[in-house]
Scaffold this motif. Structure first.
Motif, PDB file in Angstrom:
ATOM      1  N   LEU A 163       0.834  -1.194   0.000  1.00 26.07           N
ATOM      2  CA  LEU A 163       0.000   0.000   0.000  1.00 26.07           C
ATOM      3  C   LEU A 163       0.874   1.252   0.000  1.00 26.07           C
ATOM      4  O   LEU A 163       2.035   1.204   0.406  1.00 26.07           O
ATOM      5  CB  LEU A 163      -0.913   0.005   1.234  1.00 26.07           C
ATOM      6  CG  LEU A 163      -1.928  -1.135   1.345  1.00 26.07           C
ATOM      7  CD1 LEU A 163      -2.685  -1.030   2.669  1.00 26.07           C
ATOM      8  CD2 LEU A 163      -2.909  -1.104   0.183  1.00 26.07           C
ATOM      9  N   SER A 164       0.318   2.352  -0.409  1.00 30.60           N
ATOM     10  CA  SER A 164       1.064   3.610  -0.411  1.00 30.60           C
ATOM     11  C   SER A 164       1.235   4.105   1.023  1.00 30.60           C
ATOM     12  O   SER A 164       0.429   3.767   1.907  1.00 30.60           O
ATOM     13  CB  SER A 164       0.312   4.663  -1.221  1.00 30.60           C
ATOM     14  OG  SER A 164      -0.875   5.046  -0.543  1.00 30.60           O
ATOM     15  N   LEU A 201       5.249  10.541   3.812  1.00 30.20           N
ATOM     16  CA  LEU A 201       4.444  10.666   2.597  1.00 30.20           C
ATOM     17  C   LEU A 201       5.341  10.872   1.385  1.00 30.20           C
ATOM     18  O   LEU A 201       6.369  11.540   1.462  1.00 30.20           O
ATOM     19  CB  LEU A 201       3.478  11.849   2.724  1.00 30.20           C
ATOM     20  CG  LEU A 201       2.343  11.687   3.747  1.00 30.20           C
ATOM     21  CD1 LEU A 201       1.531  12.965   3.821  1.00 30.20           C
ATOM     22  CD2 LEU A 201       1.453  10.511   3.386  1.00 30.20           C
ATOM     23  N   GLU A 202       4.924  10.270   0.285  1.00 35.38           N
ATOM     24  CA  GLU A 202       5.664  10.439  -0.957  1.00 35.38           C
ATOM     25  C   GLU A 202       5.290  11.778  -1.598  1.00 35.38           C
ATOM     26  O   GLU A 202       4.119  12.152  -1.612  1.00 35.38           O
ATOM     27  CB  GLU A 202       5.323   9.307  -1.940  1.00 35.38           C
ATOM     28  CG  GLU A 202       5.709   7.926  -1.450  1.00 35.38           C
ATOM     29  CD  GLU A 202       5.218   6.849  -2.393  1.00 35.38           C
ATOM     30  OE1 GLU A 202       4.177   7.073  -3.045  1.00 35.38           O
ATOM     31  OE2 GLU A 202       5.858   5.793  -2.474  1.00 35.38           O
ATOM     32  N   HIS A 203       6.284  12.478  -2.090  1.00 32.22           N
ATOM     33  CA  HIS A 203       6.012  13.732  -2.796  1.00 32.22           C
ATOM     34  C   HIS A 203       5.946  13.439  -4.283  1.00 32.22           C
ATOM     35  O   HIS A 203       6.943  13.053  -4.900  1.00 32.22           O
ATOM     36  CB  HIS A 203       7.106  14.769  -2.527  1.00 32.22           C
ATOM     37  CG  HIS A 203       6.941  16.019  -3.331  1.00 32.22           C
ATOM     38  ND1 HIS A 203       5.923  16.924  -3.101  1.00 32.22           N
ATOM     39  CD2 HIS A 203       7.655  16.511  -4.379  1.00 32.22           C
ATOM     40  CE1 HIS A 203       6.021  17.918  -3.964  1.00 32.22           C
ATOM     41  NE2 HIS A 203       7.066  17.693  -4.747  1.00 32.22           N
TER      42      HIS A 203
END
Length: 362
Positions: A163-164, A201-203
């Motif tokens: 999952l992200s 969190l991914e940017h």
């Protein structure tokens, strides 16, 4: 920790002199580390450096064991003995969802919460007794979600198995929300989520389709039979679920406006009609003349269907299918891969430059 509490460093004979000078102050603190009397405290610092070090270590170990026991006793004092052992993580999440989440949260995220609970939380840590859930166990759970947490479905066949970070954070936030009332009701002594480190969190860099690429994109979309849908998206900037949720009753072609009243989402594997997330999401948008003409073409294509963009079976299109369609069109047009959400950024760019080209009759 012993050395820090008494402000000493084990470095030879000087230790004994320094500590004994602080005996009156240190004795009160000494009980924390297991010394039961002034004599026992003094005896700990008799001998050479090796002997003092050995005594400190022995007493520290005893103290930590004693403190753990005392801490456990203190924790039981704040628990409601009639409720301890009554819940597992799974049964408490169900209880929280029915009696807390449904009352406090907006209706729109209810199905999302239910999906998190059923698909991820209960299937992994649901059988753990609620009061025995630890931060370490939660940390392992988060790691598992990141590496292999995605549910096996047809639409997720080509996606990563994990999952992200954003989804994992959302799941952990749901657990944290459920732990708060559990602690308030004295079902658990401590909140295990407080010591859990969440993934960063991914940017994702915002992308848009350059104006010079729109002709190729829409030409390929027309050849693929989805021109009207993507043209309306570029002309309105609707969210994916909002675009798929459009019904003809929402559109006034005479007045030239469109009302956003619902969205289509996939919940627990089912494509369903759902309310919008916020009050401000319910809105009315003006339509340009070229967009009205495209919608008139679409009306002729779908016949009597209540949906503006129906699936082959007559119902609403799956959000996943629209994304796959987009990627196919981009690939065939020889264009870089972008997210559906990036089409909204493209709309914003076109609107800002006031340069939405009239492709309808091209």
């Amino acid at each position: 920790e012993v050395q820090h509490a008494f402000g000493v460093v084990v470095s030879g004979d000087g230790v004994c002199v320094f500590v004994k000078q602080r005996c009156d102050v240190g004795l009160a603190v000494a009980h924390k580390f297991g010394w039961r009397s002034r004599h026992e405290f003094n005896q700990a610092f008799v001998g050479d450096k090796a002997a003092v070090h050995k005594n400190l270590v022995a007493y520290a170990i005893r103290a930590f064991k004693t403190n753990d026991a005392v801490r456990s006793i203190e924790e039981t004092k704040v628990l409601d003995v009639t409720k301890v052992g009554k819940y597992t993580v799974g049964t408490w999440m169900d209880e929280w969802f029915e009696n807390y989440a449904k009352i406090k949260a907006r209706p729109s995220p209810h199905q999302t919460y239910r999906g998190y609970i059923n698909n991820h939380i209960k299937s992994n840590i649901g059988k753990v007794p609620l009061e025995k859930l630890t931060s370490l166990e939660l940390q392992k759970f988060c790691k598992k979600l990141l590496t292999s947490g995605r549910i096996d479905r047809i639409e997720s066949k080509h996606q990563a198995k994990g999952l992200s970070p954003k989804t994992v954070r959302n799941i952990c936030q749901v657990i944290a929300s459920a732990m708060k009332p559990a602690k308030e009701k004295k079902i658990i002594a401590t909140d295990p989520t407080e010591g859990c480190a969440l993934p960063k969190l991914e940017h994702r860099e915002m992308k848009t389709l350059p104006i010079e690429q729109l002709t190729s994109f829409l030409r390929e979309a027309k050849d693929s039979g989805v021109f009207e849908m993507y043209y309306v998206e570029l002309a309105t900037g609707l969210r994916r679920g909002e675009l798929l949720g459009l019904k003809w009753e929402d559109i006034d072609l005479e007045k030239g406006n469109l009302r956003v009243k619902r969205q289509i989402a996939r919940i627990n594997g089912e494509v369903v009609e759902a309310p919008l997330k916020t009050k401000n999401a319910y809105r009315t948008l003006p339509l340009a003349e070229d967009t009205i003409q495209v919608l008139k073409q679409q009306r002729k294509k779908v016949g009597s269907s209540p949906w503006v963009f129906p699936s082959p079976t007559g119902g609403p299109i799956s959000p996943d299918s629209v994304l796959h369609m987009l990627h196919r069109v981009l690939k065939r047009a020889g264009l870089p891969r972008v997210r559906f959400h990036d089409l909204r950024h493209t709309f914003a760019t076109l609107a800002q430059k006031k340069s939405l080209i009239h492709f309808a009759n091209s």
